[in-house]
Design a protein around this motif. Structure first.
Motif, PDB file in Angstrom:
ATOM      1  N   SER A 143      -4.280   5.234  23.870  1.00 10.17           N
ATOM      2  CA  SER A 143      -4.244   4.246  24.949  1.00 10.17           C
ATOM      3  C   SER A 143      -3.401   3.048  24.524  1.00 10.17           C
ATOM      4  N   ILE A 144      -2.836   2.382  25.499  1.00  3.91           N
ATOM      5  CA  ILE A 144      -2.133   1.135  25.219  1.00  3.91           C
ATOM      6  C   ILE A 144      -3.112   0.164  24.555  1.00  3.91           C
ATOM      7  N   GLY A 145      -2.679  -0.452  23.460  1.00  6.03           N
ATOM      8  CA  GLY A 145      -3.541  -1.378  22.733  1.00  6.03           C
ATOM      9  C   GLY A 145      -4.276  -0.768  21.560  1.00  6.03           C
ATOM     10  N   ASP A 146      -4.164   0.546  21.367  1.00  8.20           N
ATOM     11  CA  ASP A 146      -4.800   1.157  20.200  1.00  8.20           C
ATOM     12  C   ASP A 146      -4.158   0.623  18.916  1.00  8.20           C
ATOM     13  N   TYR A 147      -4.974   0.477  17.892  1.00 10.45           N
ATOM     14  CA  TYR A 147      -4.482  -0.001  16.602  1.00 10.45           C
ATOM     15  C   TYR A 147      -3.683   1.089  15.885  1.00 10.45           C
ATOM     16  N   ILE A 148      -2.723   0.640  15.094  1.00  8.75           N
ATOM     17  CA  ILE A 148      -1.959   1.511  14.208  1.00  8.75           C
ATOM     18  C   ILE A 148      -1.943   0.842  12.842  1.00  8.75           C
ATOM     19  N   THR A 149      -2.259   1.595  11.785  1.00 10.17           N
ATOM     20  CA  THR A 149      -2.233   1.033  10.439  1.00 10.17           C
ATOM     21  C   THR A 149      -1.297   1.848   9.551  1.00 10.17           C
ATOM     22  N   LEU A 150      -0.817   1.204   8.506  1.00  8.37           N
ATOM     23  CA  LEU A 150       0.016   1.888   7.529  1.00  8.37           C
ATOM     24  C   LEU A 150      -0.827   2.898   6.756  1.00  8.37           C
ATOM     25  N   LYS A 151      -0.199   3.991   6.342  1.00 10.38           N
ATOM     26  CA  LYS A 151      -0.913   5.018   5.593  1.00 10.38           C
ATOM     27  C   LYS A 151      -0.266   5.151   4.215  1.00 10.38           C
ATOM     28  N   ARG A 152      -1.061   4.916   3.176  1.00  4.70           N
ATOM     29  CA  ARG A 152      -0.516   4.994   1.822  1.00  4.70           C
ATOM     30  C   ARG A 152      -1.660   5.118   0.831  1.00  4.70           C
ATOM     31  N   ASN A 153      -1.615   6.120  -0.016  1.00  4.37           N
ATOM     32  CA  ASN A 153      -2.580   6.239  -1.091  1.00  4.37           C
ATOM     33  C   ASN A 153      -2.159   5.335  -2.240  1.00  4.37           C
ATOM     34  N   MET A 154      -3.134   4.768  -2.925  1.00  2.00           N
ATOM     35  CA  MET A 154      -2.822   3.906  -4.066  1.00  2.00           C
ATOM     36  C   MET A 154      -2.355   4.750  -5.238  1.00  2.00           C
ATOM     37  N   ILE A 155      -1.327   4.248  -5.939  1.00  2.00           N
ATOM     38  CA  ILE A 155      -0.839   4.940  -7.133  1.00  2.00           C
ATOM     39  C   ILE A 155      -0.780   3.955  -8.293  1.00  2.00           C
ATOM     40  N   GLN A 156      -0.888   4.483  -9.511  1.00  2.00           N
ATOM     41  CA  GLN A 156      -0.789   3.655 -10.709  1.00  2.00           C
ATOM     42  C   GLN A 156       0.651   3.652 -11.198  1.00  2.00           C
ATOM     43  N   LEU A 157       1.153   2.474 -11.507  1.00  4.73           N
ATOM     44  CA  LEU A 157       2.467   2.309 -12.089  1.00  4.73           C
ATOM     45  C   LEU A 157       2.303   1.962 -13.571  1.00  4.73           C
ATOM     46  N   LEU A 158       3.381   1.579 -14.218  1.00  6.09           N
ATOM     47  CA  LEU A 158       3.318   1.229 -15.627  1.00  6.09           C
ATOM     48  C   LEU A 158       2.759  -0.179 -15.826  1.00  6.09           C
ATOM     49  N   ASN A 159       2.341  -0.465 -17.055  1.00  8.14           N
ATOM     50  CA  ASN A 159       1.942  -1.812 -17.487  1.00  8.14           C
ATOM     51  C   ASN A 159       0.769  -2.393 -16.690  1.00  8.14           C
ATOM     52  N   GLY A 160      -0.144  -1.529 -16.255  1.00  6.38           N
ATOM     53  CA  GLY A 160      -1.333  -2.007 -15.568  1.00  6.38           C
ATOM     54  C   GLY A 160      -1.120  -2.391 -14.126  1.00  6.38           C
ATOM     55  N   ASN A 161       0.021  -2.024 -13.552  1.00  9.22           N
ATOM     56  CA  ASN A 161       0.293  -2.316 -12.148  1.00  9.22           C
ATOM     57  C   ASN A 161      -0.146  -1.147 -11.274  1.00  9.22           C
ATOM     58  N   VAL A 162      -0.584  -1.471 -10.058  1.00  8.94           N
ATOM     59  CA  VAL A 162      -0.893  -0.451  -9.061  1.00  8.94           C
ATOM     60  C   VAL A 162      -0.186  -0.813  -7.763  1.00  8.94           C
ATOM     61  N   CYS A 163       0.022   0.191  -6.928  1.00  4.87           N
ATOM     62  CA  CYS A 163       0.800   0.011  -5.700  1.00  4.87           C
ATOM     63  C   CYS A 163       0.068   0.661  -4.540  1.00  4.87           C
ATOM     64  N   GLY A 164       0.070  -0.019  -3.397  1.00  5.77           N
ATOM     65  CA  GLY A 164      -0.555   0.561  -2.217  1.00  5.77           C
ATOM     66  C   GLY A 164      -0.446  -0.383  -1.033  1.00  5.77           C
ATOM     67  N   LYS A 165      -1.081   0.004   0.052  1.00  2.00           N
ATOM     68  CA  LYS A 165      -1.128  -0.854   1.235  1.00  2.00           C
ATOM     69  C   LYS A 165      -2.345  -1.769   1.150  1.00  2.00           C
ATOM     70  N   ALA A 166      -2.332  -2.833   1.921  1.00  4.16           N
ATOM     71  CA  ALA A 166      -3.491  -3.732   2.077  1.00  4.16           C
ATOM     72  C   ALA A 166      -3.974  -4.356   0.771  1.00  4.16           C
ATOM     73  N   VAL A 167      -3.113  -4.366  -0.241  1.00  2.10           N
ATOM     74  CA  VAL A 167      -3.434  -5.132  -1.445  1.00  2.10           C
ATOM     75  C   VAL A 167      -3.659  -6.593  -1.048  1.00  2.10           C
TER      76      VAL A 167
END
Length: 343
Positions: A143-167
């Motif tokens: 329906s018009i007005g429905d929410y849409i969110t980004l889709k991304r699983n969190m991943i671990q990077l080097l040096n204690g960093n992590v990456c994902g959506k909604a950080v």
């Protein structure tokens, strides 16, 4: 619940502005051993931990994330949308979830450029979402007005960093979780109310609501801020991995700022300083002027690539933010407050 597991759960969950209640079960599961939990009428989530005295400190991190909303269902079977807080360039070729009658996966596609003058013109009106459904099926489910969110699983990077959506700003909720865990077996002088606030991304609305409901003696906003390294905001000195960022400026009570810096030094917790001479653009802005004025602090976690699906944060910064908040609360005595608030 392990810190990384909790961070992963809340970052991968969906909670756009106005639907922070979608996070409630995760917050309840994570925080239930630390205090009493309830939700306000407009989706602020409160975790109350009783102290020895009547004074109150409010620790707030907003729960909502940037999002899209369906604005049109085309006869060709594509979705047009409006965005809140997202640069169109960061949306090209991203996976999304449409929250219709059921969850529907989609991809954000860019209208091809058939003319050289149109190349590199990435505008919102040239983006559309392809789900694979035809118009009839899509019109039944969306329906018009429905929410849409980004889709991304969190991943671990080097040096204690992590990456994902909604950080932004679930990293700060994770820091509150660490703070609450550090204080689990401590009865502080002040009552604590941890707040996962609603609708920060559309105007810090939950911050004002919570301030009037709780009426705290001290308010601490916990949010993310821009990394100042390569591809970051070079006007800032903030660096990933170098600790929480303590804000200074008119939005912040200077005595409380000095008090939390003293705590960081005493407990050997690394910290950084960020100068904000005007609107901090955070919940702290609304906390400060609520209920006749609340002495306020802003503590931030530096991240890269804010308001994209690949936000990057350092786990040590989250942990040290939680530790700093816990030690600050634990050391703060009710009989100090009058001296902190007098000039």
């Amino acid at each position: 619940m392990e810190d990384m597991d909790f961070l992963k759960k809340i970052c991968e969950a969906d909670a756009p502005s106005g639907r922070e209640d979608w996070l409630y079960s995760i917050i309840e599961d994570g925080f239930k051993e630390f205090g009493d939990i309830n939700m306000s009428k407009l989706n602020n989530i409160y975790i109350h931990k009783k102290g020895k005295n009547s004074s109150k400190i409010m620790i707030m991190a907003h729960a909502d994330e940037v999002f899209l909303m369906v604005s049109e269902i085309s006869r060709e079977g594509f979705l047009k949308f409006k965005a809140v807080g997202i640069d169109p360039k960061s949306l090209v070729s991203q996976q999304v979830v449409i929250h219709g009658k059921e969850r529907i996966d989609g991809i954000v596609a860019l209208k091809p450029a058939y003319d050289d003058k149109d190349r590199n013109k990435i505008k919102m009106e040239n983006l559309y979402i392809d789900t694979g459904y035809d118009f009839e099926k899509l019109d039944d489910l969306v329906s018009i007005g429905d929410y849409i969110t980004l889709k991304r699983n969190m991943i671990q990077l080097l040096n204690g960093n992590v990456c994902g959506k909604a950080v932004d700003n679930r990293a700060s909720i994770a820091a509150m979780y660490i703070c609450a865990k550090e204080l689990k077996n401590v009865t502080p002088d002040l009552n604590i109310c941890f707040v996962c606030s609603c609708q920060e991304e559309v105007g810090h609305r939950g911050a004002g609501m919570a301030s009037y409901e709780i009426k705290p003696d001290i308010g601490v906003a916990v949010d993310v801020t821009f990394d100042g390294g390569m591809f970051g905001d070079t006007d800032r000195e903030n660096k990933l991995g170098q600790g929480p960022v303590i804000c200074t400026g008119p939005n912040v009570n200077l005595k409380l700022r000095d008090r939390i810096i003293r705590t960081a030094v005493e407990y050997n917790i690394p910290y950084q300083i960020e100068v904000e001479p005007g609107n901090t653009g955070t919940d702290a802005w609304d906390i400060q002027t609520a209920v006749g004025g609340i002495p306020t602090l802003l503590v931030s976690i530096p991240i890269k690539y804010m308001h994209t699906s690949v936000e990057v944060v350092n786990l040590k910064d989250i942990k040290n933010t939680g530790r700093l908040l816990a030690r600050f609360i634990q050391e703060l005595k009710e009989n100090e407050l009058e001296g902190l608030f007098c000039f």
